[in-house]
Every structure is written in structure tokens, then in C-alpha cells.
Enzyme design. Structure first.
Site, short mmCIF file in Angstrom:
data_model
loop_
_atom_site.label_atom_id
_atom_site.label_comp_id
_atom_site.label_asym_id
_atom_site.label_seq_id
_atom_site.Cartn_x
_atom_site.Cartn_y
_atom_site.Cartn_z
N HIS A 156 0.85 -1.20 0.00
CA HIS A 156 0.00 0.00 0.00
C HIS A 156 0.87 1.24 0.00
CE1 HIS A 156 0.78 -0.43 4.31
NE2 HIS A 156 0.26 0.77 4.55
N HIS B 26 1.43 3.96 1.85
CA HIS B 26 1.96 4.76 2.96
C HIS B 26 3.49 4.88 2.90
CE1 HIS B 26 -1.90 4.21 5.57
NE2 HIS B 26 -1.98 5.23 4.73
N ASP C 225 5.88 4.83 5.02
CA ASP C 225 6.76 3.88 5.71
C ASP C 225 6.82 2.53 4.98
OD1 ASP C 225 4.01 3.55 6.67
OD2 ASP C 225 4.80 2.20 8.21
N HIS C 226 6.13 2.42 3.84
CA HIS C 226 6.16 1.19 3.03
C HIS C 226 6.78 1.42 1.65
CE1 HIS C 226 3.52 -1.07 5.89
NE2 HIS C 226 3.39 0.18 6.30
N ASP D 144 -0.17 -3.64 6.25
CA ASP D 144 -0.80 -3.13 7.48
C ASP D 144 -2.25 -3.56 7.59
OD1 ASP D 144 1.57 -1.88 8.10
OD2 ASP D 144 0.83 0.16 7.79
N HIS E 55 -7.45 -0.66 5.56
CA HIS E 55 -6.41 0.26 6.07
C HIS E 55 -6.23 1.38 5.04
CE1 HIS E 55 -2.76 1.58 8.08
NE2 HIS E 55 -2.07 1.42 6.97
FE FE Z 1 2.77 0.96 8.14
ZN ZN Z 2 0.07 1.80 6.50
#
Ligand code: FE
Ligand code: ZN
Length: 256
Positions: free
Chosen positions: A52, A54, A56-57, A130, A108
Site C-alpha cells: 500500500h 503509505h 513507511d512502506h 498493514d 487500512h
Molecule cells: Fe505501516
Molecule cells: Zn500503512
């Protein structure tokens, strides 16, 4: 095939699969831990899998491109740094000779996907981003409780020995919440002691297994009478699994 959890930021894991020569990574939010592992193990990076959008990914994707000799795969409906190969639920990709099925898991985020592999001689693998955490699930930033329930049900249908590779080390705090939901769940208390021992020596509590998650994860247990009763006490409008999951998620959001 080797599976390694590379710690990143404060509580992320970047999962790396490698066969001793070639590697694939999942959700590289930061390039540095991946580059260090590639150098240390003398590996060539041949694929990046994204679940996904985000930061942090995906934050490390662009920096890793100069070492990458294969594709970046990502969810078709999310803003993954281009170029990438857009995937939909039902698609199938081959990574390091392993076949991964793409599963749509909105909740999410709106276009979140998971990668499930079940054709190896070893235990199957799930990279679930997540969506599913050990003893928990992701926050509903872009989806509804009904979507998350359907997404979790798709993952719960995978084989029990599936290695559940979550992208955050949230297990101990999730287990505290799960114990508030089901104080009499003996599997939960035994697993909590096991995870406390692992964290005391700075070891990951992951991967988990799907069979274990079905026994300890309240978000996969929204039909269990004890979970329903706890959710009703926290305001669930009915015993309907969507109402139960919605109440659990709200409760978890304010749980300290
Ligand atoms: Fe995350
Ligand atoms: Zn996430």
C-alpha cells in the site's frame, strides 16, 4: 529460500526473501537497511513488492531502483512511486521462482493488496502489509469495518501453517488489547509470555502463523461468543460481525 525481517524506523519490518544469490523485498520504507543486507549477504535485488501507498512502506523504493534488476509491483489503485507494475486482486506474479497470488484487502487503505504464496515445499507465506498484525489489524484510514472484515476473512481462509509476515512489531501492545477482549483465552496468555521473552532479547515476534492468529486475534474472532460479548459491552450495536469489528476497532483506537 530464506526469509529475513529487516528492522526499519522504530517498529517496521522490511521482509526480505532470498535464495543466496537473488533477493526480493516487501514494503521498503527505507532503502538503508535493504542496501546493508544486500551488501552483507552479497545479493542482487530482483523484485520489490508493495502492499500500500503509505510512506513507511514505499519511502525507499526510488533509492533502491539503481540496484534493482526486476520490477516494482504495487496495488493498481494506489499512488506507488512510478514506474511500477500495477496489480489487482486475482493477479499472480512469480518472485524468485515462487508463485504469489494477489489478494485485495481494502480497509487500512482503499487499494491495499496482500501477497500469498502457497506452492512451496515449505510453509506458505503471506505478506499482508498493514492489514493483519499479530493479534491486531490496521487502522481504518480509507475503508469501512465491512471492508476490513471481508479483507481479514480472505486472509483467514489461507492455510493454517501460512507464515504471516506483518510489517510492524505491534504484537505486545496488540496482545494487551486482545487480553482485555478475551481475559480467559489461555492460548493468548501463553503466547503473550512467549512474545515477551522474544522482545526481551530484541527478537521479532513475527512471522506469526494463521492457525495461531485464528486463536488469538480478536479481529479474526468477531463471531466468537466471548469477543461478541466484550464488543457489545463496548457499544457494538448488535452481534453482527461487522458491528463487532467496528466496536473492537474503535475500542482499540482509544485503548492504552
Ligand atoms: Fe505501516
Ligand atoms: Zn500503512
Amino acid at each position: 529460500m530464506n526469509l529475513i525481517a529487516l528492522p526499519a524506523f522504530t517498529d517496521n519490518y522490511i521482509w526480505m526473501l532470498h535464495d543466496g544469490a537473488h533477493a526480493a523485498v516487501v514494503d521498503p520504507g527505507d532503502a538503508a537497511p535493504v542496501e546493508a543486507a544486500l551488501d552483507r549477504l552479497q545479493l542482487q535485488l530482483t523484485a520489490i513488492l508493495v502492499t500500500h501507498h503509505h510512506h513507511d512502506h514505499v519511502g525507499g523504493v526510488d533509492a533502491l531502483r539503481e540496484r534493482l534488476t526486476g520490477p516494482v509491483y504495487g496495488p493498481a489503485r494506489e499512488p506507488v512511486p512510478p514506474p511500477f507494475e500495477p496489480l489487482h486482486g486475482g493477479d499472480c506474479i512469480e518472485v524468485l521462482g515462487l508463485r504469489f497470488d494477489v489478494i485485495d484487502v481494502p480497509g487500512h487503505t482503499a487499494g491495499h493488496i496482500a501477497y500469498a504464496q502457497r506452492d512451496a515445499p515449505s510453509a506458505p507465506l503471506l505478506f499482508c502489509g498493514d492489514t493483519l498484525f499479530s493479534a491486531g489489524c490496521g487502522r481504518l484510514f480509507e475503508g469501512t469495518p465491512a471492508q476490513m472484515l471481508a479483507s481479514l476473512s480472505r486472509l483467514a481462509a489461507l492455510p493454517g501453517d501460512t507464515r504471516v509476515c506483518c510489517t510492524h512489531e505491534y504484537t505486545l501492545s496488540n496482545l494487551r488489547f486482545a487480553a482485555a477482549v478475551e481475559p480467559d483465552n489461555a492460548v493468548l496468555s501463553a503466547h503473550t509470555r512467549h512474545c515477551q521473552a522474544l522482545r526481551a532479547i530484541a527478537q521479532p515476534t513475527l512471522p506469526s502463523s494463521m492457525a495461531l492468529e485464528l486463536q488469538i486475534n480478536p479481529f479474526l474472532r468477531s463471531r466468537e461468543p466471548a469477543v461478541v460479548a466484550a464488543a457489545r459491552a463496548q457499544g457494538a450495536a448488535s452481534a453482527d460481525p461487522v458491528a463487532v469489528l467496528a466496536a473492537l476497532r474503535e475500542w482499540k483506537n482509544r485503548f492504552r
